[in-house]
Write an enzyme that holds these catalytic residues in place. Sequence first.
Site, PDB file in Angstrom:
ATOM      1  N   TYR A 123       0.859  -1.172   0.131  1.00  0.00           N
ATOM      2  CA  TYR A 123       0.067   0.010   0.151  1.00  0.00           C
ATOM      3  C   TYR A 123       0.836   1.317  -0.009  1.00  0.00           C
ATOM      4  CZ  TYR A 123      -3.814  -2.885   1.474  1.00  0.00           C
ATOM      5  OH  TYR A 123      -4.843  -4.139   1.742  1.00  0.00           O
ATOM      6  N   HIS A 160       0.304 -11.653   2.166  1.00  0.00           N
ATOM      7  CA  HIS A 160      -0.704 -11.015   1.488  1.00  0.00           C
ATOM      8  C   HIS A 160      -1.285 -11.832   0.450  1.00  0.00           C
ATOM      9  CE1 HIS A 160      -1.538  -6.688  -0.169  1.00  0.00           C
ATOM     10  NE2 HIS A 160      -2.996  -7.261  -0.048  1.00  0.00           N
TER      11      HIS A 160
END
Length: 279
Positions: A50, A108
């Site tokens: 991110y 992730h």
Amino acid sequence: MKAPLLTLNDGNLRPAVGIGTYQIRGGEGLSQLQAAIADGYRLIDSSTNYDNEGIVGKAIRRSGIPRSEFYITSKLPGKYHGYDDALTSIQESLARMGLDYFDAFLIHWPLPKRGKYVEAWQALVTAQKLGLIRSIGVSNFEPEHLDAIIETTGVTPALNQIEIHPYWVQERMVAENKKRGIVTEAWSPLGRGSDALKEPLITELAEKYQKSAGQIILRWHVDRGILPLPKSRNLAHQRENLAIFDFELTEDEINQINQLNKADGRIDGQDPNEYEEFE
């Protein structure tokens, strides 16, 4: 206003709703996170991919609230699935945030075509033993991925963060997680970019309960035993998303929302068995 706490399979606690930070970055993102913290958010979900770990850490430090009251999550990108790379990546993430430990750290994506997610999990197990992480978990893992890491290490993830919203209900995966004692977290719980908030059923329930459409959807998650992580830059929506613990949906209403599921309901078509994570 604060969310009630859930107990994970490792004995650690976790708020029943948190704030997602995908695309929340820079100075504007810092202001949005500071406002969210002021409104009562304590669970903040970030990721190395991110590109915002720095502002998450800065928002925590500027809040004046003790670190111990926060529940901070980040995630391991696919390019660091190798054991040594994973351990180094975790330390770098902590340095970027200016923290001594993560409350949770997740893989992730499994990226099964690369075949290194078990190695990555072994690194998370080590990092937990070293005190770098309180709770370890995964994101977007299917049952076969979960079983592979559990059988290899004997350690069951505390969390599995997966895509869930009214168009992608994930009844099978929620049940599979529950069977293994894993808490299900929902990313994009409001159906980012979809029309879920405009569904007649949702708007009717919003009118019945005198709540917003978003609050109805988030309550649907909570009533299914799911921990939602809504992202919003809108301060009023941030407050709304936390104010979902003063009502409950009926079992029939939950089942009606479940019927909104679509065969092609994934937002970006990201099949965990096929998806190759961006780097």
